[in-house]
Design a protein around this motif. Structure first.
Motif, PDB file in Angstrom:
ATOM      1  N   ALA A   1       0.879  -1.289   0.082  1.00  0.00           N
ATOM      2  CA  ALA A   1       0.054  -0.048   0.001  1.00  0.00           C
ATOM      3  C   ALA A   1       0.720   1.263   0.090  1.00  0.00           C
ATOM      4  CB  ALA A   1      -0.951  -0.187   1.088  1.00  0.00           C
ATOM      5  N   GLN A   2       0.235   2.071  -0.685  1.00  0.00           N
ATOM      6  CA  GLN A   2       1.069   3.438  -0.870  1.00  0.00           C
ATOM      7  C   GLN A   2       1.322   4.361   0.820  1.00  0.00           C
ATOM      8  OE1 GLN A   2      -0.041   5.908  -3.735  1.00  0.00           O
ATOM      9  NE2 GLN A   2       1.337   7.731  -3.062  1.00  0.00           N
ATOM     10  N   VAL A   3       2.356   4.648   1.013  1.00  0.00           N
ATOM     11  CA  VAL A   3       2.492   5.323   2.323  1.00  0.00           C
ATOM     12  C   VAL A   3       1.706   6.504   2.383  1.00  0.00           C
ATOM     13  CG1 VAL A   3       4.121   6.174   3.916  1.00  0.00           C
ATOM     14  CG2 VAL A   3       4.631   4.150   2.859  1.00  0.00           C
ATOM     15  N   GLN A   4       1.036   7.119   3.292  1.00  0.00           N
ATOM     16  CA  GLN A   4       0.398   8.250   3.147  1.00  0.00           C
ATOM     17  C   GLN A   4       1.256   9.420   4.166  1.00  0.00           C
ATOM     18  OE1 GLN A   4      -2.362   9.223   1.342  1.00  0.00           O
ATOM     19  NE2 GLN A   4      -2.141   7.073   0.490  1.00  0.00           N
ATOM     20  N   PHE A   5       1.396  10.607   3.438  1.00  0.00           N
ATOM     21  CA  PHE A   5       2.295  11.485   4.561  1.00  0.00           C
ATOM     22  C   PHE A   5       1.139  12.883   4.751  1.00  0.00           C
ATOM     23  CE2 PHE A   5       5.523   9.281   2.163  1.00  0.00           C
ATOM     24  CZ  PHE A   5       6.361   8.882   3.024  1.00  0.00           C
ATOM     25  N   PRO A   6       1.494  13.293   5.771  1.00  0.00           N
ATOM     26  CA  PRO A   6       0.466  14.506   6.010  1.00  0.00           C
ATOM     27  C   PRO A   6       0.626  15.782   5.453  1.00  0.00           C
ATOM     28  CG  PRO A   6       2.167  14.182   7.915  1.00  0.00           C
ATOM     29  CD  PRO A   6       2.143  13.280   6.763  1.00  0.00           C
ATOM     30  N   TRP A   7       1.568  15.705   4.292  1.00  0.00           N
ATOM     31  CA  TRP A   7       1.486  17.009   3.566  1.00  0.00           C
ATOM     32  C   TRP A   7       1.855  16.680   2.125  1.00  0.00           C
ATOM     33  CZ3 TRP A   7       5.701  14.311   6.195  1.00  0.00           C
ATOM     34  CH2 TRP A   7       6.553  13.733   5.323  1.00  0.00           C
ATOM     35  N   ARG A   8       1.446  17.466   1.134  1.00  0.00           N
ATOM     36  CA  ARG A   8       1.555  17.495  -0.097  1.00  0.00           C
ATOM     37  C   ARG A   8       2.624  18.569  -0.962  1.00  0.00           C
ATOM     38  NH1 ARG A   8      -4.562  17.729  -1.979  1.00  0.00           N
ATOM     39  NH2 ARG A   8      -5.549  17.528  -0.023  1.00  0.00           N
TER      40      ARG A   8
END
Length: 80
Positions: free
Chosen positions: A18-25
């Motif tokens: 699964a793709q890792v989710q980060f709190p920024w874009r």
């Protein structure tokens, strides 16, 4: 789901890709105002040394309107 073998190669351990989710874009975009659009807005484009030519008051207003329009498009495109 993939399989990872330990260093001995005896036991298989499952893992999830699964793709890792980060709190920024991060967004990289830009805007471009070509000469035709500037001329169409009544802005006279002249080349010369920096600071040699000054915009008239109506040209400043038109340029700010074009930049506001482009910035709004960038924001809307990022939020979609």
């Amino acid at each position: 789901m993939g399989l990872w073998r330990n260093s001995c190669g005896i036991q298989q351990t499952p893992y999830d890709r699964a793709q890792v989710q980060f709190p920024w874009r991060r967004a990289v975009d830009g805007l471009y105002l070509d000469y035709d659009r500037l001329f169409g807005a009544g802005i006279d484009v002249r080349e010369g040394a920096r600071g040699k030519h000054r915009l008239a008051q109506n040209e400043k207003v038109q340029l700010l309107n074009l930049l506001d329009e482009q910035m709004e498009s960038l924001k809307l495109g990022f939020l979609d």
